[in-house]
Design an enzyme around this catalytic site. Structure first.
Site, short mmCIF file in Angstrom:
data_model
loop_
_atom_site.label_atom_id
_atom_site.label_comp_id
_atom_site.label_asym_id
_atom_site.label_seq_id
_atom_site.Cartn_x
_atom_site.Cartn_y
_atom_site.Cartn_z
N LEU A 79 1.12 -7.28 -3.81
CA LEU A 79 2.19 -6.29 -3.95
C LEU A 79 2.14 -5.55 -5.29
O LEU A 79 1.73 -6.11 -6.30
CB LEU A 79 3.55 -6.98 -3.79
CG LEU A 79 3.78 -7.70 -2.46
CD1 LEU A 79 5.19 -8.29 -2.41
CD2 LEU A 79 3.55 -6.78 -1.26
N HIS A 80 2.58 -4.28 -5.24
CA HIS A 80 2.65 -3.44 -6.43
C HIS A 80 3.90 -2.57 -6.32
O HIS A 80 4.67 -2.70 -5.35
CB HIS A 80 1.37 -2.60 -6.56
CG HIS A 80 1.00 -1.89 -5.30
ND1 HIS A 80 1.77 -0.88 -4.77
CD2 HIS A 80 -0.01 -2.08 -4.42
CE1 HIS A 80 1.22 -0.45 -3.65
NE2 HIS A 80 0.14 -1.16 -3.40
N GLY A 137 4.36 0.34 -5.34
CA GLY A 137 4.47 1.09 -4.08
C GLY A 137 5.22 0.28 -3.05
O GLY A 137 6.17 0.76 -2.41
N HIS A 138 4.82 -0.99 -2.89
CA HIS A 138 5.54 -1.86 -1.95
C HIS A 138 6.99 -2.04 -2.39
O HIS A 138 7.91 -2.02 -1.57
CB HIS A 138 4.88 -3.25 -1.90
CG HIS A 138 3.47 -3.24 -1.41
ND1 HIS A 138 2.40 -3.55 -2.23
CD2 HIS A 138 2.94 -3.00 -0.19
CE1 HIS A 138 1.29 -3.49 -1.54
NE2 HIS A 138 1.57 -3.15 -0.29
N ASP A 187 0.04 5.90 3.59
CA ASP A 187 -0.74 5.77 4.82
C ASP A 187 -0.12 6.72 5.85
O ASP A 187 0.52 6.29 6.81
CB ASP A 187 -0.69 4.32 5.30
CG ASP A 187 -1.26 3.37 4.26
OD1 ASP A 187 -2.48 3.21 4.23
OD2 ASP A 187 -0.49 2.84 3.44
N GLN A 191 -1.06 6.51 9.57
CA GLN A 191 -0.47 5.28 10.11
C GLN A 191 1.02 5.49 10.41
O GLN A 191 1.52 5.06 11.45
CB GLN A 191 -0.66 4.16 9.08
CG GLN A 191 0.15 2.91 9.32
CD GLN A 191 -0.20 1.83 8.32
OE1 GLN A 191 -1.25 1.24 8.41
NE2 GLN A 191 0.68 1.55 7.37
N SER A 239 -2.37 1.07 -4.92
CA SER A 239 -2.96 0.43 -3.75
C SER A 239 -3.39 -0.98 -4.13
O SER A 239 -3.82 -1.20 -5.26
CB SER A 239 -4.19 1.23 -3.29
OG SER A 239 -4.98 0.46 -2.41
N SER A 240 -3.27 -1.90 -3.18
CA SER A 240 -3.74 -3.26 -3.44
C SER A 240 -5.22 -3.25 -3.76
O SER A 240 -5.72 -4.06 -4.54
CB SER A 240 -3.49 -4.14 -2.21
OG SER A 240 -2.13 -4.10 -1.86
#
Ligand code: AMP
Length: 281
Positions: A33-34, A36-37, A152, A155, A187-188
């Site tokens: 997680l970062h 963004g999440h 994404d 998606q 991004s991961s």
């Protein structure tokens, strides 16, 4: 935060909350997680009573076995980040919980042409895997709102379509892309980059900005070519695609669609790591 590993225990707990008329926001992730999440978690906290995050590195959405094996796993840190961001529930299922019939018995989703363009073209089967995992997670969690990142974007469009068919009562909320200070989309996969590549990788976003800023004065073909050249001259090894599309359909911009909301999307490799980004034009 309460951690659940099985469907039965999670559902039992969520049913009790639903009976108290509490609303449930759901943030599915693959972990590592970062910020963004966490922006999705924060959005859910704002609009729902209970926030459920899932961490599951979904094997069926990886067309490249090596990418799956190298996918970063940082579960201790993930738990710390979720806890400190007031997440109520973490769902950490096994492969068996998600795919009781095994990972080779996937349901087929009718995604239409979206399955075969951009990400789909370069990652065959990827979106079938994504639809399968999200379909199953929604069946388990049964949230009021699903939170998805615009990072994404394809998606997001595909899942919205899938949900119109199967989960029409669940709201879908898109969240903007969180970026590093140099513009690189978080991004991961960025964890796999050296410090110098993380700096260089910002060119992907800069090139999309260049397209955005010059769209009214130059042709799309010329802009895409210039963007490709600068990405390859500044540290990337390979480009899968850079495209300017109608943001609703993801089809290439034409004379008829050039006045609609457009989006520029890109996917490219640096240090063997595949990065994606997009920008509304
Ligand atoms: P992942 O763990 O990569 O599968 O991502 C889980 C969710 O977080 C997806 O809805 C992603 O679109 C979203 N996400 C990932 N990176 C970002 C980002 N930099 N900004 C906003 N959302 C993101």
């Amino acid at each position: 935060m309460i951690l659940f590993k099985t469907t039965a225990t999670l559902q039992h707990y969520l049913n009790k909350l639903r009976n108290k008329s509490l609303t449930i926001g759901f943030v599915p992730t693959m972990g590592a997680l970062h910020e963004g999440h966490l922006s999705l978690i924060k959005e859910s906290r704002k609009t729902c009573n209970i926030t459920v995050c899932s961490i599951f590195v979904n094997p069926t959405q990886f067309n490249d076995k090596k990418d799956f094996e190298k996918y970063p796993v940082t579960i201790e840190n993930d738990i710390f980040l979720l806890e400190t961001n007031n997440t109520n529930i973490l769902f950490l299922p096994s492969v068996n919980e998600i795919y009781p019939g095994g990972i080779n018995k996937l349901q087929h989703f009718d995604i239409g042409y979206l399955e075969n363009i951009q990400e789909g073209k370069y990652r065959p089967g990827h979106f079938q895997g994504v639809c399968n995992v999200v379909f199953r997670l929604l069946e388990i969690v049964n949230p009021n709102t699903l939170f998805l990142g615009r990072k994404d974007y394809q998606q997001y469009l595909i899942l919205k379509k899938m949900m119109q068919q199967f989960y029409s009562t669940v709201n879908v909320q898109a969240v903007d892309i969180a970026r590093e200070s140099n513009g690189l989309a978080m991004s991961s996969r960025n964890m796999r980059l050296s410090n110098s590549a993380r700096e260089k990788a910002a060119i992907l976003n800069k090139a999309l900005h260049f397209i955005q800023q010059n769209l009214s004065v130059r042709s799309v073909d010329e802009l895409v070519q210039k963007a490709k050249d600068s990405i390859l001259e500044n540290g990337f090894d390979e480009i899968n695609y850079i495209e300017v599309c109608d943001a609703e359909t993801l089809l290439p911009v034409t004379n008829e669609t050039k006045h609609k909301q457009l989006i520029a999307l890109a996917a490219a490799f640096i240090e063997e790591v595949r990065l994606i980004d997009n920008i509304m034009l």
